[in-house]
Scaffold this active site. Structure first.
Site, PDB file in Angstrom:
ATOM      1  CG  ASP A  60      -0.259  -0.012   2.517  1.00 53.46           C
ATOM      2  OD1 ASP A  60       0.970   0.197   2.554  1.00 53.46           O
ATOM      3  OD2 ASP A  60      -0.920  -0.217   3.537  1.00 53.46           O
ATOM      4  N   GLY A  62       0.984   3.572   2.302  1.00 56.21           N
ATOM      5  CA  GLY A  62       1.264   4.097   3.634  1.00 56.21           C
ATOM      6  C   GLY A  62       0.219   5.098   4.096  1.00 56.21           C
ATOM      7  CG  ASP A 271      -6.132  -5.172   1.621  1.00 56.71           C
ATOM      8  OD1 ASP A 271      -6.711  -4.398   0.849  1.00 56.71           O
ATOM      9  OD2 ASP A 271      -5.841  -4.860   2.798  1.00 56.71           O
ATOM     10  CB  CYS A 309     -12.402 -26.546   6.343  1.00 62.98           C
ATOM     11  SG  CYS A 309     -10.888 -25.610   6.090  1.00 62.98           S
ATOM     12  CB  CYS A 311      -7.259 -25.584   6.541  1.00 65.99           C
ATOM     13  SG  CYS A 311      -7.870 -25.656   8.235  1.00 65.99           S
ATOM     14  CB  CYS A 314     -10.407 -28.298   9.274  1.00 67.72           C
ATOM     15  SG  CYS A 314     -11.170 -26.738   9.785  1.00 67.72           S
ATOM     16  CG  HIS A 340     -10.181 -22.505   9.714  1.00 69.10           C
ATOM     17  ND1 HIS A 340     -10.704 -23.530   8.959  1.00 69.10           N
ATOM     18  CD2 HIS A 340     -11.164 -21.569   9.810  1.00 69.10           C
ATOM     19  CE1 HIS A 340     -11.957 -23.233   8.626  1.00 69.10           C
ATOM     20  NE2 HIS A 340     -12.268 -22.050   9.134  1.00 69.10           N
TER      21      HIS A 340
END
Lengths: 379, 379
Positions: A60, A62, A271, A309, A311, A314, A340
């Site tokens: 970004d 700033g 984001d 899920c 991940c 999980c 997760h």
């Protein structure tokens, strides 16, 4: 994009980040400029080399942090003067300066410095989805007047023009500024659309910013406290006006349903600190909604956070164990919950991309809302 | 054995722990008994199932933590009464109770409850390696009298007999105690040798404890503040008296050179919080010694912590980046430093095992000491 404010995604190693499916991360120019410093990072070969992440990075400008974190800031046409939140040191950020810092960082995508209204005067994000177009009249709820939004939008356009000119000068002749070590000659620069919640201002901002000409464009100044339906309206008004062949980036959003709804309105890139920050606060995002892991109801719950899920968390751990780690204050709790949440967000985006490819996005959108609720999940 | 006090290795996920080379971890009975409770863990199927670690686990008896953490403890022949360091609740631990708790936890190796002297009255571990046998006369430096050590050793033997009897009863008939859910019928139990720094007491303790008959034996009551050479002497005196065909476990030790020296004296198994705790404090253990990552000399040092190390951290990150993360207070710093320290310890032990197999342990020992120094490393 997972947010790696100071060169790390909080609580994770980069192999966790990759494993969660991340292809690009965001770094915060404000934080990295203050510590360890963009010149030090440039001497190390740029941000990719310094942090050991060889994949894409967006930084970004700033500006958002200056407007939300720094003390005693003073905005003039030249830029922003402020005091560091770390040590009170006097600092300044101009459109050219923010461009130079990002040239030293060598991110793949740099953002222009913009002036924000709302960031410093926000109220808690409301979940009142019943609010409609009438909210535009209740402009005082947003925390700024339309005239403030106009002034900031117009200044942002002037700053964008200066940032682009600086960027092009550095790109054409990297040696033009002796004190700017350009570490990534292929860096792209995105313009940012401002204009608060006023459609006319947003349209003006799009026309002026696209007129300057950037590699792509972001929508800024949303998710700063306005009702969510109003945010959707502004996105729905603004995104379709941006060039179709370029990614459209909605800055700082949001909840999982925001992602679905804003993709529906034309957004490609997001984001947000929400998946990582909420994980550290014990909140898991699942396809059913928010799961507050500290709740006593999970103390002997042997199910994973989200049975659908894939991940690592999980696949491996129970709600009972995660609750135990969280209650005991173990760092590993923050790590596993962050793993997760990031996976959930990135998997949602991957499924959205797939559905768009198959022409079934509307079906995904409907099914998502049938399952997902912002209210804390019941067992 | 990395120490996983509350069911997690601080700062790591178990895939990090496995990746660092760990085959067995230690869990702390005292902490797990207080939170989330051994009965809850038993209902989840035991500690392996609860924490999602299917590999070997050793649990201590809880005694060390009672003697070092708990408040207002009172030792009687029956056991120890104390107040929880979490909420002040009145608790009690007896030889039978510690055995029952570990039966519920279902660790692969359970330890007997012993009485410690020194743990509550220790002074900082000195690095003065010039101290010799004369230290035995300076017994006041150790923080307890020989008569205290004798009384505690003799009580530990009586407690060990009770713990073994309880263990065998549970093993022969897991239904003997209605309130003890035995979650790992194959659990082994180790006896613990006490006797402070007095060789005669240590020999007495060995004879009495081996006489009771355990699957294997540990040496306890060391690394509680005594000079390191005195610790080596006691280990060198005690370890060879333990059965040769069984693992010998030195509890709570130590620095990397302690591992090398105590293996030389007959030790097989160690546990220590040092690699994990020091990592969180910014200290990396390397083959050259201690590297204090916050030192300014590392701010632009692009080398890995230890160029000879194969861990994820050393393969991926520079000292400069790790220093930045540590100075910024990023959790990821603790994770990456812990990954390195654990790998360093486990790799050292792996190389020791290999050298013993090749008959070259003495060579490894000499080379190790030529490189390693306890003084902070110079650039």
């Amino acid at each position: 994009m997972p947010v790696g404010t100071r060169g790390a995604i909080k609580g994770l190693t980069f192999r966790d980040v990759r494993d969660a499916g991340a292809e690009i991360i965001l770094g915060n120019t404000y934080h990295l400029h203050l510590r360890p410093g963009d010149r030090l990072i440039a001497r190390a070969g740029g941000l990719h080399a310094f942090i050991g992440w060889p994949h894409p990075i967006l930084t970004d400008s700033g500006g958002y942090q200056v407007f939300s974190l720094a003390a005693m800031r003073k905005v003039t046409e030249d830029g922003v003067a402020f005091r560091s939140h770390l040590d009170g040191a006097l600092c300044a950020l101009s459109p050219e300066g923010a461009t130079d810092i990002q040239a030293r960082l060598g991110s793949d995508i740099a953002m222009v410095l913009d002036e924000l209204v709302g960031a410093d005067n926000r109220y808690p994000i409301t979940d009142n989805r019943s609010l409609g177009a009438a909210d535009r009249d209740r402009i005082s709820d947003i925390g700024y007047r339309t005239s403030d939004a106009r002034a900031a939008m117009e200044r942002s356009v002037r700053w964008a023009r200066r940032a682009r000119a600086r960027m092009l000068r550095l790109r054409e002749d990297p040696a033009v500024a002796a004190d700017v070590q350009v570490t990534n000659p292929g860096q792209a620069q995105f313009g940012i659309i401002q204009g608060g919640v006023d459609p006319a201002l947003r349209t003006e901002s799009v026309q002026a910013t696209v007129g300057i000409g950037f590699e792509a464009y972001a929508i800024g100044g949303l998710s700063v406290g306005e009702p969510v339906d109003l945010m959707y309206e502004v996105v729905g008004h603004t995104a379709p006006q941006l060039p179709a062949g370029r990614p459209r980036y909605l800055m700082g959003t949001g909840m999982p349903d925001d992602l679905v709804e804003c993709v529906a309105r034309g957004i490609d890139l997001f984001d947000c600190v929400l998946p990582t920050r909420n994980a550290r606060n014990g909140q898991l995002l699942t396809r059913h909604g928010v799961l507050v892991i500290k709740n006593a109801q999970y103390s002997e719950d042997r199910r994973p956070p989200d049975s659908g899920c894939g991940c690592y968390t999980c696949r491996t751990f129970s709600r009972a164990y995660l609750r135990h780690l969280f209650m005991a204050g173990e760092m590993t709790a923050a790590t596993l919950l962050t793993v997760h949440n990031l996976y959930f967000y990135l998997d949602l985006m991957a499924r959205i991309r797939e559905a768009i490819g198959f022409g079934s996005f509307e079906k995904l959108r409907q099914e998502f809302h049938q399952t997902f609720s912002r209210r804390p999940q019941q067992p």
